[in-house]
Design a protein around this motif. Structure first.
Motif, PDB file in Angstrom:
ATOM      1  N   LEU A  33      -3.071   1.720   5.210  1.00 39.01           N
ATOM      2  CA  LEU A  33      -2.092   2.520   4.478  1.00 39.01           C
ATOM      3  C   LEU A  33      -1.278   1.640   3.548  1.00 39.01           C
ATOM      4  CD1 LEU A  33      -0.741   4.862   7.295  1.00 39.01           C
ATOM      5  CD2 LEU A  33      -2.478   5.352   5.579  1.00 39.01           C
ATOM      6  N   ALA A  34      -0.857   2.219   2.447  1.00 45.64           N
ATOM      7  CA  ALA A  34       0.050   1.556   1.520  1.00 45.64           C
ATOM      8  C   ALA A  34       1.438   2.155   1.737  1.00 45.64           C
ATOM      9  CB  ALA A  34      -0.409   1.779   0.084  1.00 45.64           C
ATOM     10  N   GLU A  35       2.457   1.452   1.304  1.00 42.13           N
ATOM     11  CA  GLU A  35       3.831   1.922   1.440  1.00 42.13           C
ATOM     12  C   GLU A  35       4.570   1.737   0.129  1.00 42.13           C
ATOM     13  OE1 GLU A  35       5.645  -0.082   4.746  1.00 42.13           O
ATOM     14  OE2 GLU A  35       4.424   1.002   6.204  1.00 42.13           O
ATOM     15  N   ALA A  36       5.505   2.642  -0.120  1.00 44.13           N
ATOM     16  CA  ALA A  36       6.341   2.539  -1.311  1.00 44.13           C
ATOM     17  C   ALA A  36       7.700   3.157  -0.997  1.00 44.13           C
ATOM     18  CB  ALA A  36       5.702   3.262  -2.489  1.00 44.13           C
ATOM     19  N   VAL A  59       1.572  16.087  -0.535  1.00 43.78           N
ATOM     20  CA  VAL A  59       0.542  15.383  -1.313  1.00 43.78           C
ATOM     21  C   VAL A  59      -0.546  14.901  -0.352  1.00 43.78           C
ATOM     22  CG1 VAL A  59       0.073  13.380  -2.791  1.00 43.78           C
ATOM     23  CG2 VAL A  59       2.224  14.642  -3.037  1.00 43.78           C
ATOM     24  N   GLU A  60      -1.806  15.245  -0.645  1.00 43.36           N
ATOM     25  CA  GLU A  60      -2.915  14.821   0.207  1.00 43.36           C
ATOM     26  C   GLU A  60      -2.942  13.297   0.301  1.00 43.36           C
ATOM     27  OE1 GLU A  60      -7.749  15.043   0.622  1.00 43.36           O
ATOM     28  OE2 GLU A  60      -6.797  16.045  -1.064  1.00 43.36           O
ATOM     29  N   GLY A  61      -3.030  12.789   1.511  1.00 41.45           N
ATOM     30  CA  GLY A  61      -3.071  11.346   1.734  1.00 41.45           C
ATOM     31  C   GLY A  61      -1.755  10.757   2.184  1.00 41.45           C
ATOM     32  N   VAL A  62      -0.660  11.498   2.023  1.00 44.47           N
ATOM     33  CA  VAL A  62       0.640  11.009   2.492  1.00 44.47           C
ATOM     34  C   VAL A  62       0.680  11.157   4.007  1.00 44.47           C
ATOM     35  CG1 VAL A  62       3.132  11.410   2.493  1.00 44.47           C
ATOM     36  CG2 VAL A  62       1.871  11.427   0.338  1.00 44.47           C
ATOM     37  N   GLN A  63       0.988  10.057   4.688  1.00 42.54           N
ATOM     38  CA  GLN A  63       1.013  10.041   6.146  1.00 42.54           C
ATOM     39  C   GLN A  63       2.417  10.256   6.711  1.00 42.54           C
ATOM     40  OE1 GLN A  63      -1.890   9.708   8.053  1.00 42.54           O
ATOM     41  NE2 GLN A  63      -2.774  10.026   6.035  1.00 42.54           N
ATOM     42  N   ALA A  74      13.416   7.346  -0.542  1.00 42.40           N
ATOM     43  CA  ALA A  74      12.369   7.890   0.320  1.00 42.40           C
ATOM     44  C   ALA A  74      11.336   6.791   0.525  1.00 42.40           C
ATOM     45  CB  ALA A  74      11.725   9.107  -0.314  1.00 42.40           C
ATOM     46  N   HIS A  75      11.041   6.516   1.782  1.00 40.13           N
ATOM     47  CA  HIS A  75      10.019   5.523   2.114  1.00 40.13           C
ATOM     48  C   HIS A  75       8.765   6.291   2.511  1.00 40.13           C
ATOM     49  CE1 HIS A  75       8.460   1.618   3.220  1.00 40.13           C
ATOM     50  NE2 HIS A  75       7.933   2.209   4.281  1.00 40.13           N
ATOM     51  N   VAL A  76       7.655   6.015   1.838  1.00 39.17           N
ATOM     52  CA  VAL A  76       6.425   6.788   2.009  1.00 39.17           C
ATOM     53  C   VAL A  76       5.264   5.877   2.408  1.00 39.17           C
ATOM     54  CG1 VAL A  76       4.806   8.363   0.869  1.00 39.17           C
ATOM     55  CG2 VAL A  76       7.225   8.380   0.224  1.00 39.17           C
ATOM     56  N   SER A  77       4.522   6.304   3.441  1.00 38.79           N
ATOM     57  CA  SER A  77       3.266   5.645   3.821  1.00 38.79           C
ATOM     58  C   SER A  77       2.140   6.579   3.400  1.00 38.79           C
ATOM     59  CB  SER A  77       3.203   5.423   5.333  1.00 38.79           C
ATOM     60  OG  SER A  77       4.208   4.525   5.731  1.00 38.79           O
ATOM     61  N   PHE A  78       1.127   6.016   2.733  1.00 36.14           N
ATOM     62  CA  PHE A  78       0.058   6.865   2.216  1.00 36.14           C
ATOM     63  C   PHE A  78      -1.273   6.126   2.178  1.00 36.14           C
ATOM     64  CE2 PHE A  78       1.982   4.657  -1.330  1.00 36.14           C
ATOM     65  CZ  PHE A  78       0.933   4.310  -2.169  1.00 36.14           C
ATOM     66  N   ASP A  79      -2.331   6.922   2.108  1.00 40.67           N
ATOM     67  CA  ASP A  79      -3.687   6.409   2.016  1.00 40.67           C
ATOM     68  C   ASP A  79      -4.012   6.223   0.531  1.00 40.67           C
ATOM     69  OD1 ASP A  79      -6.424   5.986   1.881  1.00 40.67           O
ATOM     70  OD2 ASP A  79      -6.920   7.559   3.325  1.00 40.67           O
ATOM     71  N   PRO A  80      -4.136   4.976   0.065  1.00 42.71           N
ATOM     72  CA  PRO A  80      -4.381   4.737  -1.364  1.00 42.71           C
ATOM     73  C   PRO A  80      -5.753   5.228  -1.844  1.00 42.71           C
ATOM     74  CG  PRO A  80      -4.500   2.681  -0.157  1.00 42.71           C
ATOM     75  CD  PRO A  80      -4.042   3.733   0.821  1.00 42.71           C
ATOM     76  N   ALA A  81      -6.641   5.568  -0.916  1.00 46.10           N
ATOM     77  CA  ALA A  81      -7.938   6.125  -1.309  1.00 46.10           C
ATOM     78  C   ALA A  81      -7.815   7.601  -1.663  1.00 46.10           C
ATOM     79  CB  ALA A  81      -8.952   5.943  -0.183  1.00 46.10           C
ATOM     80  N   LYS A  82      -6.726   8.239  -1.239  1.00 43.45           N
ATOM     81  CA  LYS A  82      -6.552   9.666  -1.480  1.00 43.45           C
ATOM     82  C   LYS A  82      -5.448   9.999  -2.481  1.00 43.45           C
ATOM     83  CE  LYS A  82      -8.240  11.033   3.041  1.00 43.45           C
ATOM     84  NZ  LYS A  82      -7.920  11.724   4.286  1.00 43.45           N
ATOM     85  N   ILE A  85       1.035   6.279  -6.151  1.00 46.53           N
ATOM     86  CA  ILE A  85       2.483   6.363  -6.341  1.00 46.53           C
ATOM     87  C   ILE A  85       2.841   7.423  -7.382  1.00 46.53           C
ATOM     88  CG2 ILE A  85       4.454   5.066  -7.261  1.00 46.53           C
ATOM     89  CD1 ILE A  85       3.275   2.592  -5.836  1.00 46.53           C
ATOM     90  N   ALA A  86       2.072   7.493  -8.443  1.00 44.77           N
ATOM     91  CA  ALA A  86       2.366   8.457  -9.512  1.00 44.77           C
ATOM     92  C   ALA A  86       2.290   9.897  -9.004  1.00 44.77           C
ATOM     93  CB  ALA A  86       1.415   8.258 -10.684  1.00 44.77           C
ATOM     94  N   ALA A  87       1.301  10.210  -8.183  1.00 50.04           N
ATOM     95  CA  ALA A  87       1.153  11.573  -7.662  1.00 50.04           C
ATOM     96  C   ALA A  87       2.295  11.929  -6.720  1.00 50.04           C
ATOM     97  CB  ALA A  87      -0.180  11.720  -6.938  1.00 50.04           C
ATOM     98  N   ILE A  88       2.737  10.972  -5.929  1.00 48.66           N
ATOM     99  CA  ILE A  88       3.851  11.217  -5.004  1.00 48.66           C
ATOM    100  C   ILE A  88       5.149  11.423  -5.783  1.00 48.66           C
ATOM    101  CG2 ILE A  88       5.196  10.237  -3.100  1.00 48.66           C
ATOM    102  CD1 ILE A  88       2.555   8.651  -2.393  1.00 48.66           C
ATOM    103  N   ALA A  89       5.378  10.584  -6.788  1.00 55.20           N
ATOM    104  CA  ALA A  89       6.583  10.727  -7.626  1.00 55.20           C
ATOM    105  C   ALA A  89       6.564  12.053  -8.376  1.00 55.20           C
ATOM    106  CB  ALA A  89       6.679   9.560  -8.603  1.00 55.20           C
ATOM    107  N   LEU A  90       5.407  12.459  -8.859  1.00 54.44           N
ATOM    108  CA  LEU A  90       5.280  13.726  -9.575  1.00 54.44           C
ATOM    109  C   LEU A  90       5.617  14.910  -8.669  1.00 54.44           C
ATOM    110  CD1 LEU A  90       4.534  15.272 -12.147  1.00 54.44           C
ATOM    111  CD2 LEU A  90       2.154  15.233 -11.357  1.00 54.44           C
TER     112      LEU A  90
END
Length: 103
Positions: A33-36, A59-63, A74-82, A85-90
């Motif tokens: 997972l990636a984090e931002a 958002v699909e892939g956000v854990q 907001a601290h977000v963990s997500f699957d970078p394959a799905k 950052i741009a999609a989460i911010a949008l």
């Protein structure tokens, strides 16, 4: 020879995970997972973090999403394959809360 036939039959009928050790099956399905951390604008009340969390979590892939109202983050963990950052911010922006990644 006989065990090879049973192995092949097991794979055909049940797939690899049915005959493979659990750790092998788990390692195939796990991704890193990636984090931002995002700075969130326009949060003015106690309901705002709920809305931001719902938007980002959708958002699909956000854990996971952890929103800090006081810090406006907001601290977000997500699957970078799905997703990215741009999609989460949008998603946050479309719910009325523009988000900019920190760091």
């Amino acid at each position: 020879m006989r065990s090879t036939v049973f192995l092949a039959l097991g794979i055909l009928l049940f797939g690899v995970s049915a005959i493979a050790p659990a750790t092998y099956a788990q390692s195939i399905s796990q991704t890193e997972l990636a984090e931002a951390t995002f700075y969130i604008e326009n949060m003015t009340c106690a309901l705002c973090p709920v809305t931001v969390k719902a938007a980002m979590s959708g958002v699909e892939g956000v854990q996971s999403v952890e929103v800090n109202f006081d810090a406006r983050t907001a601290h977000v963990s997500f699957d970078p394959a799905k997703t990215d950052i741009a999609a989460i911010a949008l998603a946050s922006e479309q719910s009325g809360y523009p988000a900019a990644v920190q760091g």
